[in-house]
Design an enzyme around this catalytic site. Structure first.
Site, PDB file in Angstrom:
ATOM      1  N   ARG A   1       4.029   2.704   5.392  1.00  0.00           N
ATOM      2  CA  ARG A   1       3.650   1.372   5.873  1.00  0.00           C
ATOM      3  C   ARG A   1       4.367   0.256   5.132  1.00  0.00           C
ATOM      4  O   ARG A   1       4.484  -0.855   5.647  1.00  0.00           O
ATOM      5  CB  ARG A   1       2.132   1.226   5.851  1.00  0.00           C
ATOM      6  CG  ARG A   1       1.457   2.135   6.883  1.00  0.00           C
ATOM      7  CD  ARG A   1      -0.053   2.068   6.829  1.00  0.00           C
ATOM      8  NE  ARG A   1      -0.604   2.548   5.592  1.00  0.00           N
ATOM      9  CZ  ARG A   1      -0.818   3.835   5.297  1.00  0.00           C
ATOM     10  NH1 ARG A   1      -0.537   4.771   6.183  1.00  0.00           N
ATOM     11  NH2 ARG A   1      -1.320   4.187   4.130  1.00  0.00           N
TER      12      ARG A   1
ATOM     13  N   GLU B   1      -4.455   7.790  -4.786  1.00  0.00           N
ATOM     14  CA  GLU B   1      -5.917   7.733  -4.643  1.00  0.00           C
ATOM     15  C   GLU B   1      -6.391   9.028  -3.987  1.00  0.00           C
ATOM     16  O   GLU B   1      -7.450   9.553  -4.299  1.00  0.00           O
ATOM     17  CB  GLU B   1      -6.301   6.516  -3.792  1.00  0.00           C
ATOM     18  CG  GLU B   1      -7.787   6.294  -3.658  1.00  0.00           C
ATOM     19  CD  GLU B   1      -8.115   5.155  -2.701  1.00  0.00           C
ATOM     20  OE1 GLU B   1      -7.197   4.539  -2.147  1.00  0.00           O
ATOM     21  OE2 GLU B   1      -9.312   4.914  -2.500  1.00  0.00           O
TER      22      GLU B   1
HETATM   23  P1  AMP Z   1      -1.910   3.983  -5.041  1.00  0.00           P
HETATM   24  O1  AMP Z   1      -0.680   4.693  -5.491  1.00  0.00           O
HETATM   25  O2  AMP Z   1      -3.167   4.657  -5.456  1.00  0.00           O
HETATM   26  O3  AMP Z   1      -1.877   2.513  -5.420  1.00  0.00           O
HETATM   27  O4  AMP Z   1      -1.926   4.055  -3.464  1.00  0.00           O
HETATM   28  C1  AMP Z   1      -1.134   3.212  -2.700  1.00  0.00           C
HETATM   29  C2  AMP Z   1      -0.468   3.946  -1.573  1.00  0.00           C
HETATM   30  O5  AMP Z   1      -1.378   4.798  -0.897  1.00  0.00           O
HETATM   31  C3  AMP Z   1       0.066   2.978  -0.550  1.00  0.00           C
HETATM   32  O6  AMP Z   1       1.329   3.452  -0.102  1.00  0.00           O
HETATM   33  C4  AMP Z   1      -0.955   2.985   0.556  1.00  0.00           C
HETATM   34  O7  AMP Z   1      -0.329   3.008   1.807  1.00  0.00           O
HETATM   35  C5  AMP Z   1      -1.773   4.253   0.339  1.00  0.00           C
HETATM   36  N1  AMP Z   1      -3.211   3.977   0.217  1.00  0.00           N
HETATM   37  C6  AMP Z   1      -3.972   4.193  -0.892  1.00  0.00           C
HETATM   38  N2  AMP Z   1      -5.250   3.900  -0.675  1.00  0.00           N
HETATM   39  C7  AMP Z   1      -5.307   3.468   0.597  1.00  0.00           C
HETATM   40  C8  AMP Z   1      -6.373   2.997   1.419  1.00  0.00           C
HETATM   41  N3  AMP Z   1      -7.639   2.917   0.967  1.00  0.00           N
HETATM   42  N4  AMP Z   1      -6.083   2.607   2.681  1.00  0.00           N
HETATM   43  C9  AMP Z   1      -4.818   2.687   3.140  1.00  0.00           C
HETATM   44  N5  AMP Z   1      -3.774   3.126   2.423  1.00  0.00           N
HETATM   45  C10 AMP Z   1      -4.011   3.517   1.166  1.00  0.00           C
END
Ligand code: AMP
Length: 175
Positions: free
Chosen positions: A59, A96
């Site tokens: 995205r 996550e």
């Molecule tokens: P992080 O590395 O934990 O900051 O996760 C960010 C990445 O995971 C981004 O590329 C987001 O597209 C995806 N992502 C993580 N959590 C979500 C969420 N709750 N909703 C949508 N996309 C998420």
């Protein structure tokens, strides 16, 4: 459409892709041209005059590309493992939900090139930190990281700041 109206189109989907995750679904926002335009303009304001734009699959490609075109700058894709055809730098990190490796072409960024890094969501910050590291490995200078949505409870901002204390971190909304 103003930025608040555009952001209000993002919907939260509970328990996707697995229980306990509240997924931020940007597709209703993408479906409205004036909303996409408002978000693109807001993210574009975070770029320095010389910065090109990097976006993280998948995205981050959407907003990164619209911002790059809006500003007449180049776009650099940071992709999931095995998707880029030329030689790459790679970084693994925890999400996550799950774990992943991302890559960048070794010649994607000229040494000293300023880069604004864009993704849709800042959650734990693992993805952003890995992407910052990839850009640094190319010799690029990340002038800021920008997301549409920040999930403060997951502490991504703190994680980025602890590794890169002077890094500007921009988000259009928190949730
Ligand atoms: P992080 O590395 O934990 O900051 O996760 C960010 C990445 O995971 C981004 O590329 C987001 O597209 C995806 N992502 C993580 N959590 C979500 C969420 N709750 N909703 C949508 N996309 C998420």
């Amino acid at each position: 459409m103003n930025i608040e109206q555009a952001l209000s189109l993002i919907r939260s989907i509970p328990d996707y892709p697995k229980p306990g995750i509240i997924f931020k679904d940007i597709t209703p926002l993408l479906a409205k041209g004036d909303a996409l335009h408002a978000i693109t303009d807001a993210l574009s304001a975070f770029a320095t005059p010389a910065a090109c734009i990097a976006g993280i699959e998948a995205r981050g490609f959407i907003f990164g590309s619209t911002v790059a075109a809006n500003l007449n700058r180049g776009f650099i894709p940071i992709r999931k493992s095995g998707k880029l055809p030329f030689a790459t730098h790679a970084q693994s990190y925890a999400l996550e939900y799950g774990e992943a490796t991302i890559e960048i072409h070794i010649d994607a960024i000229a040494p000293g090139q300023e880069v604004l890094l864009i993704d849709d969501v800042l959650a734990t910050g693992g993805t952003m930190c890995a992407a910052i590291e990839l850009i640094a490995q190319c010799g690029g200078i990340v002038v800021g990281v920008a997301t549409v949505i920040e999930i403060p409870i997951l502490q991504g901002r703190n994680r980025i700041s602890s590794l890169y204390p002077s890094m500007p971190i921009y988000s259009l909304m928190t949730s």
